[in-house]
Design an enzyme around this catalytic site. Structure first.
Site, PDB file in Angstrom:
ATOM      1  CE1 TYR A  53      -3.786  -2.922   0.691  1.00  0.00           C
ATOM      2  CE2 TYR A  53      -2.786  -2.943   2.950  1.00  0.00           C
ATOM      3  CZ  TYR A  53      -3.345  -3.662   2.223  1.00  0.00           C
ATOM      4  OH  TYR A  53      -3.633  -4.715   2.676  1.00  0.00           O
ATOM      5  CD  GLU A  73     -13.373  13.831 -17.865  1.00  0.00           C
ATOM      6  OE1 GLU A  73     -14.730  13.920 -17.696  1.00  0.00           O
ATOM      7  OE2 GLU A  73     -12.417  14.229 -17.479  1.00  0.00           O
ATOM      8  CE  LYS A  98     -10.482  20.356 -10.481  1.00  0.00           C
ATOM      9  NZ  LYS A  98     -11.221  21.129 -11.680  1.00  0.00           N
TER      10      LYS A  98
END
Length: 117
Positions: A53, A73, A98
């Protein structure tokens, strides 16, 4: 298929299409889910066989630090490609949020699923 996830990972990056956004760093929230066979790590209780992680987090932060995209995107697509390649996973789901991008909504973003070809 086993899945490993990281939720709510916060990164600051330069993102946005408007002039005022091009000079500031903005926070993105990332939720990541990876196809990862956990059996080898679980069988021996071996951290070395688990998905790291911390290494994923570091890779994502380094990507965000260097990114200069207009679109969420594009950020999502390129990050997915980078993670699939670097960590050798067969599939991932990535949600990029966002916050504050739309005054009428708490957040906007994209969610994608990609696999290695």
């Amino acid at each position: 298929m086993d899945k490993v996830f990281i939720e709510g990972l916060e990164v600051d990056t330069l993102i946005g299409a408007y002039d005022w956004e091009r000079g500031i760093r903005q926070c993105l929230l990332l939720d990541l889910t990876f196809a990862w066979d956990i059996r080898p790590a679980a069988a021996d209780d071996d951290l070395g066989k688990a998905l790291d992680y911390a290494a994923v987090n570091q890779s994502v932060q380094a990507f965000a630090d260097a990114a200069r995209f207009e679109l969420v995107e594009t950020f999502a697509e390129r990050l997915a490609e980078a993670l699939l390649t670097e960590f050798g996973m067969s599939w991932l789901r990535l949600k990029v949020t966002k916050p504050g991008a739309n005054a009428q909504a708490r957040a906007v973003g994209v969610e994608i699923e990609r696999s290695r070809s």
